[in-house]
Design a protein around this motif. Structure first.
Motif, mmCIF file in Angstrom:
data_model
loop_
_atom_site.group_PDB
_atom_site.id
_atom_site.type_symbol
_atom_site.label_atom_id
_atom_site.label_comp_id
_atom_site.label_asym_id
_atom_site.label_seq_id
_atom_site.Cartn_x
_atom_site.Cartn_y
_atom_site.Cartn_z
ATOM 1 N N ALA A 119 6.331 9.040 5.440
ATOM 2 C CA ALA A 119 6.936 8.201 5.897
ATOM 3 C C ALA A 119 8.499 7.714 5.937
ATOM 4 O O ALA A 119 9.346 6.648 6.113
ATOM 5 C CB ALA A 119 6.396 6.869 7.415
ATOM 6 N N GLY A 120 8.348 7.757 4.403
ATOM 7 C CA GLY A 120 9.122 7.007 3.146
ATOM 8 C C GLY A 120 8.874 5.949 2.487
ATOM 9 O O GLY A 120 9.168 5.170 1.631
ATOM 10 N N PHE A 121 7.223 5.302 2.660
ATOM 11 C CA PHE A 121 7.495 4.289 1.663
ATOM 12 C C PHE A 121 6.352 5.240 0.290
ATOM 13 O O PHE A 121 6.297 5.354 0.472
ATOM 14 C CB PHE A 121 5.911 3.687 2.860
ATOM 15 N N LYS A 122 6.154 3.947 -0.772
ATOM 16 C CA LYS A 122 5.356 4.461 -2.297
ATOM 17 C C LYS A 122 4.011 3.710 -2.075
ATOM 18 O O LYS A 122 3.680 2.782 -1.228
ATOM 19 C CB LYS A 122 6.034 3.107 -3.122
ATOM 20 N N VAL A 123 3.087 5.324 -2.131
ATOM 21 C CA VAL A 123 2.144 4.756 -1.351
ATOM 22 C C VAL A 123 0.809 4.742 -3.045
ATOM 23 O O VAL A 123 1.274 5.858 -3.493
ATOM 24 C CB VAL A 123 1.245 5.195 -0.414
ATOM 25 N N VAL A 124 -0.492 4.275 -3.162
ATOM 26 C CA VAL A 124 -1.264 4.628 -4.243
ATOM 27 C C VAL A 124 -2.260 4.545 -3.417
ATOM 28 O O VAL A 124 -2.624 3.755 -2.757
ATOM 29 C CB VAL A 124 -0.893 3.375 -4.987
ATOM 30 N N GLY A 125 -2.969 5.539 -3.553
ATOM 31 C CA GLY A 125 -4.401 5.348 -2.897
ATOM 32 C C GLY A 125 -5.503 4.973 -4.146
ATOM 33 O O GLY A 125 -5.036 6.155 -5.472
ATOM 34 N N TYR A 126 -5.979 3.949 -4.109
ATOM 35 C CA TYR A 126 -7.259 3.688 -4.538
ATOM 36 C C TYR A 126 -8.254 4.231 -4.612
ATOM 37 O O TYR A 126 -8.525 4.555 -2.766
ATOM 38 C CB TYR A 126 -7.292 2.082 -4.627
ATOM 39 N N GLU A 127 -9.170 5.273 -5.447
ATOM 40 C CA GLU A 127 -10.198 5.887 -4.966
ATOM 41 C C GLU A 127 -11.758 5.427 -6.007
ATOM 42 O O GLU A 127 -10.578 6.019 -6.778
ATOM 43 C CB GLU A 127 -10.318 7.324 -4.515
ATOM 44 N N ILE A 128 -12.754 5.830 -5.857
ATOM 45 C CA ILE A 128 -13.525 5.071 -7.121
ATOM 46 C C ILE A 128 -14.186 6.399 -7.641
ATOM 47 O O ILE A 128 -14.434 7.420 -8.398
ATOM 48 C CB ILE A 128 -15.021 4.441 -6.636
ATOM 49 N N ARG A 129 -13.577 7.741 -6.972
ATOM 50 C CA ARG A 129 -14.517 9.166 -7.002
ATOM 51 C C ARG A 129 -13.740 9.604 -7.761
ATOM 52 O O ARG A 129 -12.190 10.469 -7.288
ATOM 53 C CB ARG A 129 -14.437 9.791 -6.042
ATOM 54 N N GLU A 130 -13.749 10.063 -9.547
ATOM 55 C CA GLU A 130 -12.259 10.089 -10.171
ATOM 56 C C GLU A 130 -12.405 12.126 -9.973
ATOM 57 O O GLU A 130 -10.975 12.323 -10.101
ATOM 58 C CB GLU A 130 -12.681 10.203 -11.171
#
Ligand SMILES: NC(=O)c1ccc[n+]([C@@H]2O[C@H](COP(=O)([O-])OP(=O)(O)OC[C@H]3O[C@@H](n4cnc5c(N)ncnc54)[C@H](O)[C@@H]3O)[C@@H](O)[C@H]2O)c1
Length: 428
Positions: free
Chosen positions: A31-42
């Protein structure tokens, strides 16, 4: 914040990239946003950044590749990379402990991470399904960690997810959404945010109401399935086919009876009624009883199997049983809380051999004919479409004895030459 959402310059962190978090992160990125996905599983972080999905879902590979290629989505396990974001969307799991009380440790860790990363003015959204009043408790936890005042220095919303696996990308857009704010401003900001891709209706309320709404939806289904299962149990005693009775009862304009079966599985339904009850001091007992009925349905299937073996005078300990379907529902490869697994647990030590066949689930027999060779009984535990058109006469010729137990109302006409028993199918 309103302007930043409107011009897509608001930066978003999604915490937890599972079945819900990854599609949500993709939708906001596209949709046009800058998104960072934070996830503990590398392993998940690596896969997502290389543009491959770790969950199976139609359209996800293309949508993910697009989000990664246009530079709007990346995943990380490094907390520093989610510092100072405008929006945090928490999508971590909320399972039960062994004793069936909620395990909120994942949620609390995710909220702590958020509190340590956010800035004044951030909007924090919990999409996870949570017990009533949890969002208010989490707001207090953030206040304690940050010293910010909830509703003034930061905004907080419970935005329950109502999608169904296999239809996630359609339902994310077209389902209606309930946004429960800790105050009105919070809910309004969340509405502006979700409106960037949601085409369904959006309803605003307070956070405890939205928590209840989500849990009531799944509890409604669980209790109604339990009622259908009770009807099935009674129909056996009265020697009638409950499916015929349900079809007839449902011709009443205000009646919509659910379908009985071998049990209720999946990630959500078996736990959500426990989450609903967990914050209450007292309840009437109906919801617990319904859960108990649904949890015991694999035992009902076991009784039907044992009865059928008696009919042909085969000792239970000599029986070779084939379970058709391990997934908790048709078309799916998901075996979480599957009643098929509970059924197998119940019979594996009393019969000679249990074999499994599920065309959607790895690790089962590759070929149905091989699985059936020399077997005594087949138990259908999943309503996969493939099981509806099987040629039972041909398959029966491969078997040593011909017992068919239908736990999912897949076989409409009991095949000739078989000892047939089905949940809700009375006597034949
Ligand atoms: N799966 C569904 O169909 C569905 C539908 C509606 C609602 N929900 C609800 O949504 C929530 C999420 O469900 P899901 O199926 O996506 O779960 P999931 O297990 O697939 O995903 C959760 C992810 O969060 C990660 N995680 C856990 N703690 C973390 C932390 N502190 N920081 C960063 N990442 C963390 C896990 O490693 C995992 O990848 C649950 O509350 C569930 O009840 C799920």
């Amino acid at each position: 914040m309103r302007e930043k959402i409107a011009d897509r310059s608001a930066e978003i962190a999604v915490i937890g990239l599972g079945y819900i978090g990854l599609p949500t992160a993709i939708m906001f990125a596209n949709a046009g946003f800058k998104v960072v996905g934070y996830e503990i599983r590398e392993d998940v972080v690596k896969k997502v950044n290389s543009g491959t999905s770790h969950i199976i879902e139609p359209e996800i590979e293309d949508m993910l590749r697009k989000a990664i290629e246009n530079g709007n989505l990346r995943a990380t396990s490094d907390k520093k990379e989610i510092a100072g974001k405008d929006v945090y969307i928490i999508c971590v799991q909320t399972p039960l402990k062994e004793d069936k009380t909620p395990d909120l440790s994942y949620l609390e860790n995710a909220v702590r991470t958020t509190a340590e990363s956010m800035k004044k003015g951030s909007l924090v959204i919990i999409e996870s399904t949570v017990p009533p009043m949890t969002t208010l408790r989490m707001a207090k936890l953030i206040e304690d960690i940050t010293g910010f005042k909830a509703g003034e220095d930061f905004y907080m919303v419970h935005a329950p997810e109502r999608v169904m696996p296999r239809r996630i990308f359609k339902e994310l857009v077209y389902n209606s959404r309930i946004l429960g704010g800790i105050n009105e401003e919070s809910a309004e900001l969340a509405e502006l945010l979700y409106r960037t891709f949601v085409k369904g209706q959006i309803f605003k309320t307070n956070s405890t109401t939205s928590e209840m709404v989500k849990l009531m939806e799944n509890t409604f289904r669980d209790v109604n399935i339990a009622l259908a299962n009770e009807f099935a149990f009674l129909a056996h005693q009265y020697g009638i086919d409950v499916f015929e009775a349900i079809e007839l009862a449902n011709t009443h304009p205000r009646v919509k009876i659910h379908m009985p079966g071998i049990g209720v599985g999946g990630h959500c339904l078996p736990k959500d009624s426990y989450l609903l009850l967990s914050s209450a001091k007292e309840d009437f007992g109906l919801i617990k009883k319904a859960r108990e009925i649904n949890e015991d349905m694999p035992l009902f299937a076991k009784d039907l199997l044992i009865d059928a073996l008696k009919t042909i005078n085969l000792p239970v300990e000599e029986a070779i049983v084939v379970v058709l379907g391990l997934a908790y529902k048709g078309y799916s490869d998901d075996t979480r809380n599957s009643p098929a697994l509970k059924f197998i647990e119940e019979i594996k030590d009393i019969v000679m051999e249990v074999r499994t066949y599920d065309p959607y689930v790895k690790g089962t027999h590759e070929n149905l004919e091989d699985a059936l060779k020399g077997a005594d009984a087949v138990v259908i535990a999943t309503d996969h479409p493939e099981f509806k058109t099987l040629d039972w006469q041909a398959l029966g010729r491969l078997m040593r004895n011909k017992i068919l137990i239908d736990g999912r109302h897949v076989v409409k006409n009991p095949p000739k030459g078989f000892v047939f028993k089905g949940i809700g199918r009375g006597e034949y």
